[in-house]
Write an enzyme that holds these catalytic residues in place. Structure first.
Site, PDB file in Angstrom:
ATOM      1  N   LYS A   1       6.600  10.742  -6.078  1.00  0.00           N
ATOM      2  CA  LYS A   1       5.451  10.942  -5.210  1.00  0.00           C
ATOM      3  C   LYS A   1       5.020  12.405  -5.239  1.00  0.00           C
ATOM      4  O   LYS A   1       5.841  13.312  -5.085  1.00  0.00           O
ATOM      5  CB  LYS A   1       5.814  10.513  -3.785  1.00  0.00           C
ATOM      6  CG  LYS A   1       4.647  10.409  -2.822  1.00  0.00           C
ATOM      7  CD  LYS A   1       5.112   9.767  -1.513  1.00  0.00           C
ATOM      8  CE  LYS A   1       3.976   9.561  -0.543  1.00  0.00           C
ATOM      9  NZ  LYS A   1       4.415   8.887   0.703  1.00  0.00           N
TER      10      LYS A   1
ATOM     11  N   CYS B   1       1.678   5.539  -2.080  1.00  0.00           N
ATOM     12  CA  CYS B   1       1.184   5.656  -0.707  1.00  0.00           C
ATOM     13  C   CYS B   1       0.184   6.800  -0.541  1.00  0.00           C
ATOM     14  O   CYS B   1      -0.953   6.709  -0.951  1.00  0.00           O
ATOM     15  CB  CYS B   1       2.341   5.772   0.271  1.00  0.00           C
ATOM     16  SG  CYS B   1       1.869   5.420   1.989  1.00  0.00           S
TER      17      CYS B   1
ATOM     18  N   GLU C   1       7.242   1.126  -0.994  1.00  0.00           N
ATOM     19  CA  GLU C   1       7.830   2.461  -1.001  1.00  0.00           C
ATOM     20  C   GLU C   1       9.159   2.476  -0.243  1.00  0.00           C
ATOM     21  O   GLU C   1       9.277   1.902   0.848  1.00  0.00           O
ATOM     22  CB  GLU C   1       6.829   3.409  -0.341  1.00  0.00           C
ATOM     23  CG  GLU C   1       7.263   4.843  -0.185  1.00  0.00           C
ATOM     24  CD  GLU C   1       6.215   5.682   0.532  1.00  0.00           C
ATOM     25  OE1 GLU C   1       6.303   6.909   0.479  1.00  0.00           O
ATOM     26  OE2 GLU C   1       5.284   5.092   1.154  1.00  0.00           O
TER      27      GLU C   1
END
Length: 670
Positions: free
Chosen positions: A111, A163, A44
């Protein structure tokens, strides 16, 4: 069989270090191509670095990330690669993963779930991407799909959990499963804390099982931006089976963890489950996968993870790597530690030595010197011992209140580790300051009337000499305060708190003493012990700031360290009131400490914690190791001025007077 070779790529990045970040990524991609890897997942925000803080707002940050992305794309012939970067759309910034296939950008997955607890502050900079939303993003003359995307690359469906997406109950993997996804990529920047790797493994393995996919997880590595440590965790699972996991706490710039996955097995797993199919609307990408021979994937714990001392090993490896990275990324020439002979400064000295030893073991002597090529003093060193002398400087600064025991402790450790060691007497400096003030105020200072002031001046006088050595050597001065001291302010500002970084401010004194005994007797990996810690491990912790005949002991000045740690855990981590703390301490320490001792210690802790927030605001940045951190700039916020828990303490005293175990002892008051 329908086999594909995939990999998680780990890189050690630095915020806004455009060239080195890009080179690490490109080198990792080139290595993946040499190993015939078809799909590579990188971490990331690996282009910019995760810890850019408010520089994510800068237009230049997003622009430079896109420039780097286009350079990286040129190196992706015959491979599919995902890289992380920030993207600005309509003046909103998103945390995105770009999929590049065969030198062409194919789109950006964004995300959806932002980390906003503990050391994370993602909602300050980024926007949540709405579930199911898609749009286009223009770069120069071309537009690319962006948003909640599924890619179909050469007939293989690839989706993303970035994540934090994987850490929530409604993780995106469920929707990807319903769309027949084959592979989930998880580019992540998951900070280190004790035992966290076990939680990650469950997320990866359970995700691969629940969603019937191959799951590739790639984390960042090293001390990226000062406080957070990334352990480089990388793993690949398939349909509930963990195939491989990578090494952690490496000193390399990048490395790969690869596995061969079986698409037929994945699709068989999905076909045996009843699901309500949903149209995928995947981004179609032509791609030819090379024929891959079967291999035996080998999942195993690292040797040090299986020896029963995981926390001790993780602490040593995490802090040592963080110290090494902080040294090289700040371009400093070494470390300076004011070595008192006590536990804190001894631990930090040992950790610096371990950083050298582990880096040399992994990189080799030449690789170590190349990594720190800007330090001329080490280029002719031929051993770890010589490197230790060149990079670690200790100074013992005694007064008339210092004992021969602490001098011997400091000397023996420095000799064992072959550090550069200086022993100077600062008593004259202390007397000079006393004389100046006595003349100014017209009276003598005495231990009866000026105890705290006389203690602090000794600790404070040690700081200029240590700073002078650090400045002479262009080295890092390391602060020696631990978390237990930080919680109650048992430290001298501009004395033992002086330093550029505070390596052990995130760990409590009680456990640190245990770790030092472990390091002496068991040692790293069960083989490397530091015997020079023996003298220190046989000492009672003492500040040695009062006259020797006072026999000053830290735990008498404060409270027993095991009790202090337990109170801190309940009061600060778990947010319990003084009354609740008393109930918990009575349970935990029954038969060990008297009730009066518990009450006195709890009251003392709460008063000192509230009174000393200003000190914690001024501590040097500390490394994060668990959820007990007290750093107000990254974990725990508390007002500098407050009511000091006065009402809550009075309620505890009232409870103590009206209840109790066994024989009543009369009214308690302090």
């Amino acid at each position: 069989m329908n086999l594909i070779k995939v990999a998680a790529g780990v890189v050690n990045q630095t915020p806004l270090a455009w060239e080195s970040n890009k080179n690490n990524i490109i080198n990792c991609i080139e290595e993946a191509k040499k190993q015939d890897i078809s799909i590579l997942c990188l971490p990331e925000l690996c282009i910019t670095g995760y810890g850019c803080e408010d520089m994510f707002y800068a237009q230049g940050t997003c622009d430079s990330a896109l420039d780097a992305l286009e350079d990286i794309a040129l190196h992706t012939s015959s491979i599919a690669v995902c890289v992380g970067l920030p993207i600005r759309i309509n003046n909103h910034i998103y945390n995105a993963a770009c999929l590049i296939v065969n030198k062409q950008i194919r789109g950006f997955a964004c995300k959806k779930t932002l980390a906003n607890n503990g050391i994370h502050y993602e909602t300050r900079w980024f926007q949540h991407w709405p579930v199911g939303e898609k749009t286009e993003f223009r770069i120069g003359e071309f537009s690319y799909p962006i948003g909640d995307l599924l890619f179909e690359v050469g007939g293989v469906k690839i989706g993303f959990e970035i994540c934090e997406d994987a850490w929530v109950a409604n993780r995106p993997g469920r929707e990807l499963y319903l769309k027949g996804c084959d592979i989930i990529l998880n580019p992540t920047a998951s900070h280190f804390s004790f035992f966290k790797t076990q939680t990650r493994e469950r997320l990866v393995q359970d995700g691969s099982r629940a969603f019937g996919v191959a799951y590739i997880y790639a984390n960042l590595l090293g001390n990226e931006s000062g406080r957070a440590i990334f352990d480089g965790d990388a793993m690949i699972a398939q349909a509930g089976e963990m195939l491989v996991s990578g090494t952690r706490f490496s000193y390399k710039d990048y490395y790969l963890t690869s596995a061969v996955i079986d698409l037929d097995k994945i699709r068989l797993e999905q076909s045996q489950n009843f699901i309500l199919f949903r149209a995928s609307n995947a981004v179609q990408v032509l791609f030819d996968y090379p024929e891959i021979a079967p291999i035996k994937n080998n999942y195993a714990l690292e040797h040090w993870e299986a020896n029963g001392f995981q926390k001790e090993e993780e602490f040593a490896r995490a802090i040592a790597l963080a110290l090494f990275d902080y040294l090289r990324k700040s371009r400093s020439n070494g470390w300076v530690i004011s070595l008192s002979g006590g536990a804190d400064s001894s631990a930090i000295t040992a950790l610096c030595y371990l950083a050298i030893e582990m880096a040399v073991t992994e990189l080799g002597l030449d690789g170590f010197k190349q990594k720190l090529k800007y330090i001329k003093a080490i280029q002719l060193c031929n051993s770890v011992a010589e490197l230790s002398a060149a990079l670690i400087t200790n100074i013992y600064q005694g007064t008339q209140n210092s004992s021969s025991d602490t001098r011997h402790s400091a000397t023996s450790l420095a000799k064992d580790l072959n550090t550069t060691f200086y022993d100077i007497d600062i008593n004259g400096l202390v007397e000079t300051y006393k004389g100046l003030i006595q003349g100014a105020i017209g009276r003598d200072l005495s231990w009866q009337t000026d105890d705290l002031a006389l203690q602090n001046i000794q600790a404070r006088v040690r700081s200029p000499s240590a700073w002078l050595l650090a400045n002479i050597n262009n080295a890092l001065l390391l602060s020696t305060s631990n978390r237990s001291e930080a919680s109650v302010g048992y430290a001298t500002m501009d004395g033992d708190t002086s330093g550029s970084i505070s390596p052990i401010a995130g760990i409590d004194k009680h456990w640190l003493r245990h770790w030092l005994r472990w390091l002496e007797n068991t040692g790293l990996g069960g083989t490397h012990q530091i015997k020079g810690l023996n003298a220190m491990n046989n000492l009672q912790p003492t500040a040695e700031l009062r006259p020797l005949e006072a026999k000053q002991i830290d735990e008498e000045d404060l409270m027993p360290y095991d009790l202090l740690n337990a109170i801190e855990t309940s009061a600060i981590r778990d947010k319990k009131s003084p009354t609740d703390c008393l109930k918990i301490m009575e349970m935990e320490f029954e038969g060990i400490y008297t009730r009066e001792k518990l009450i006195t210690s709890i009251e003392r802790f709460f008063r000192l914690f509230a009174r000393n927030q200003w000190k914690r605001e001024r501590y040097a940045p500390s490394f994060h190791v668990d959820d007990r951190n007290l750093d107000p700039r990254s974990w725990l916020r508390f007002p500098i001025l407050s009511g000091g828990f006065q009402k809550e303490i009075e309620e505890m005293l009232e409870y103590a007077n009206n209840s109790g175990k066994g024989k009543r002892r009369g009214k308690i008051g302090f």
